[in-house]
Design a protein around this motif. Structure first.
Motif, mmCIF file in Angstrom:
data_model
loop_
_atom_site.group_PDB
_atom_site.id
_atom_site.type_symbol
_atom_site.label_atom_id
_atom_site.label_comp_id
_atom_site.label_asym_id
_atom_site.label_seq_id
_atom_site.Cartn_x
_atom_site.Cartn_y
_atom_site.Cartn_z
ATOM 1 N N SER A 178 39.947 55.457 64.954
ATOM 2 C CA SER A 178 38.503 55.253 64.887
ATOM 3 C C SER A 178 38.169 53.776 65.077
ATOM 4 O O SER A 178 38.980 52.900 64.798
ATOM 5 N N GLN A 179 36.973 53.516 65.551
ATOM 6 C CA GLN A 179 36.522 52.142 65.743
ATOM 7 C C GLN A 179 35.400 51.876 64.765
ATOM 8 O O GLN A 179 34.448 52.653 64.667
ATOM 9 N N ASN A 180 35.518 50.776 64.027
ATOM 10 C CA ASN A 180 34.519 50.408 63.029
ATOM 11 C C ASN A 180 34.067 48.981 63.273
ATOM 12 O O ASN A 180 34.802 48.175 63.833
ATOM 13 N N TYR A 181 32.868 48.688 62.819
ATOM 14 C CA TYR A 181 32.321 47.343 62.919
ATOM 15 C C TYR A 181 32.302 46.745 61.520
ATOM 16 O O TYR A 181 31.669 47.293 60.620
ATOM 17 N N ALA A 182 33.039 45.670 61.336
ATOM 18 C CA ALA A 182 33.088 45.007 60.035
ATOM 19 C C ALA A 182 32.205 43.768 60.059
ATOM 20 O O ALA A 182 32.139 43.057 61.055
ATOM 21 N N CYS A 183 31.508 43.525 58.961
ATOM 22 C CA CYS A 183 30.674 42.324 58.881
ATOM 23 C C CYS A 183 31.061 41.477 57.667
ATOM 24 O O CYS A 183 30.359 40.528 57.340
ATOM 25 N N GLU A 184 32.159 41.820 57.039
ATOM 26 C CA GLU A 184 32.687 41.022 55.933
ATOM 27 C C GLU A 184 34.177 41.300 55.838
ATOM 28 O O GLU A 184 34.655 42.349 56.243
ATOM 29 N N PHE A 185 34.931 40.332 55.324
ATOM 30 C CA PHE A 185 36.370 40.539 55.190
ATOM 31 C C PHE A 185 36.896 39.804 53.966
ATOM 32 O O PHE A 185 36.267 38.878 53.459
ATOM 33 N N ASN A 186 38.054 40.247 53.522
ATOM 34 C CA ASN A 186 38.786 39.575 52.445
ATOM 35 C C ASN A 186 40.211 39.361 52.922
ATOM 36 O O ASN A 186 40.756 40.191 53.654
ATOM 37 N N ILE A 187 40.804 38.258 52.489
ATOM 38 C CA ILE A 187 42.203 37.962 52.805
ATOM 39 C C ILE A 187 42.954 37.825 51.483
ATOM 40 O O ILE A 187 42.544 37.054 50.621
ATOM 41 N N MET A 188 44.024 38.593 51.358
ATOM 42 C CA MET A 188 44.855 38.525 50.158
ATOM 43 C C MET A 188 46.279 38.178 50.574
ATOM 44 O O MET A 188 46.840 38.822 51.462
ATOM 45 N N MET A 189 46.828 37.159 49.950
ATOM 46 C CA MET A 189 48.180 36.698 50.289
ATOM 47 C C MET A 189 49.153 37.100 49.186
ATOM 48 O O MET A 189 48.811 37.072 48.013
ATOM 49 N N SER A 190 50.352 37.445 49.594
ATOM 50 C CA SER A 190 51.446 37.612 48.648
ATOM 51 C C SER A 190 52.609 36.784 49.173
ATOM 52 O O SER A 190 52.489 36.103 50.194
ATOM 53 N N LEU A 191 53.715 36.858 48.517
ATOM 54 C CA LEU A 191 54.878 36.070 48.927
ATOM 55 C C LEU A 191 55.396 36.508 50.294
ATOM 56 O O LEU A 191 55.931 35.701 51.047
ATOM 57 N N PHE A 192 55.208 37.783 50.634
ATOM 58 C CA PHE A 192 55.822 38.325 51.840
ATOM 59 C C PHE A 192 54.849 38.778 52.920
ATOM 60 O O PHE A 192 55.259 39.026 54.050
ATOM 61 N N ASP A 193 53.580 38.935 52.578
ATOM 62 C CA ASP A 193 52.661 39.432 53.591
ATOM 63 C C ASP A 193 51.225 38.985 53.334
ATOM 64 O O ASP A 193 50.918 38.374 52.321
ATOM 65 N N VAL A 194 50.377 39.302 54.312
ATOM 66 C CA VAL A 194 48.954 38.998 54.255
ATOM 67 C C VAL A 194 48.217 40.322 54.418
ATOM 68 O O VAL A 194 48.507 41.088 55.335
ATOM 69 N N LYS A 195 47.278 40.575 53.531
ATOM 70 C CA LYS A 195 46.478 41.795 53.623
ATOM 71 C C LYS A 195 45.055 41.412 54.029
ATOM 72 O O LYS A 195 44.452 40.531 53.442
ATOM 73 N N LEU A 196 44.560 42.078 55.051
ATOM 74 C CA LEU A 196 43.195 41.879 55.518
ATOM 75 C C LEU A 196 42.409 43.138 55.198
ATOM 76 O O LEU A 196 42.811 44.239 55.571
ATOM 77 N N LYS A 197 41.304 42.983 54.489
ATOM 78 C CA LYS A 197 40.427 44.111 54.185
ATOM 79 C C LYS A 197 39.088 43.846 54.853
ATOM 80 O O LYS A 197 38.491 42.794 54.665
ATOM 81 N N PHE A 198 38.623 44.821 55.644
ATOM 82 C CA PHE A 198 37.374 44.685 56.372
ATOM 83 C C PHE A 198 36.327 45.600 55.751
ATOM 84 O O PHE A 198 36.621 46.738 55.398
ATOM 85 N N LEU A 199 35.106 45.077 55.628
ATOM 86 C CA LEU A 199 34.021 45.804 54.976
ATOM 87 C C LEU A 199 32.789 45.874 55.871
ATOM 88 O O LEU A 199 32.514 44.945 56.632
ATOM 89 N N ALA A 200 32.072 46.975 55.743
ATOM 90 C CA ALA A 200 30.734 47.099 56.324
ATOM 91 C C ALA A 200 29.759 46.903 55.179
ATOM 92 O O ALA A 200 29.987 47.387 54.070
ATOM 93 N N VAL A 201 28.705 46.169 55.409
ATOM 94 C CA VAL A 201 27.717 45.897 54.374
ATOM 95 C C VAL A 201 26.368 46.413 54.855
ATOM 96 O O VAL A 201 25.871 46.009 55.906
#
Length: 88
Positions: free
Chosen positions: A2-25
């Motif tokens: 599916s294709q979504n349009y995000a207008c906000e995001f969060n970045i969470m870092m850990s020792l081994f990876d980066v998590k990107l969370k995309f949000l629609a507002v």
């Protein structure tokens, strides 16, 4: 996929990876006339640290190319700071 349009995001870092969370507002007007923001998660991506670094480099290059071809992209943080809102 599916294709979504995000207008906000969060970045969470850990020792081994980066998590990107995309949000629609979406702004919702309540019965009392007040407007609230309803946030819905539209995507989650987890990247290894090396892939995240490569992604950041490619994204920076793409943005620089866009600005060279068209015009400077507005700085949302500067606008939100001027308005007294939290940055994205």
């Amino acid at each position: 996929m599916s294709q979504n349009y995000a207008c906000e995001f969060n970045i969470m870092m850990s020792l081994f990876d980066v998590k990107l969370k995309f949000l629609a507002v979406d702004p919702i007007i309540q019965a009392n006339g007040q407007t609230i923001e309803v946030k819905e998660e539209v995507g989650n991506i987890t990247l290894s640290i090396p892939i995240a670094k490569q992604f950041a480099k490619k994204l920076r290059e793409a943005i620089e190319s866009y600005e060279t071809q068209f015009s400077e992209i507005i700085d949302l943080d500067a606008i939100q700071n001027a308005l007294g809102k939290d940055s994205v």
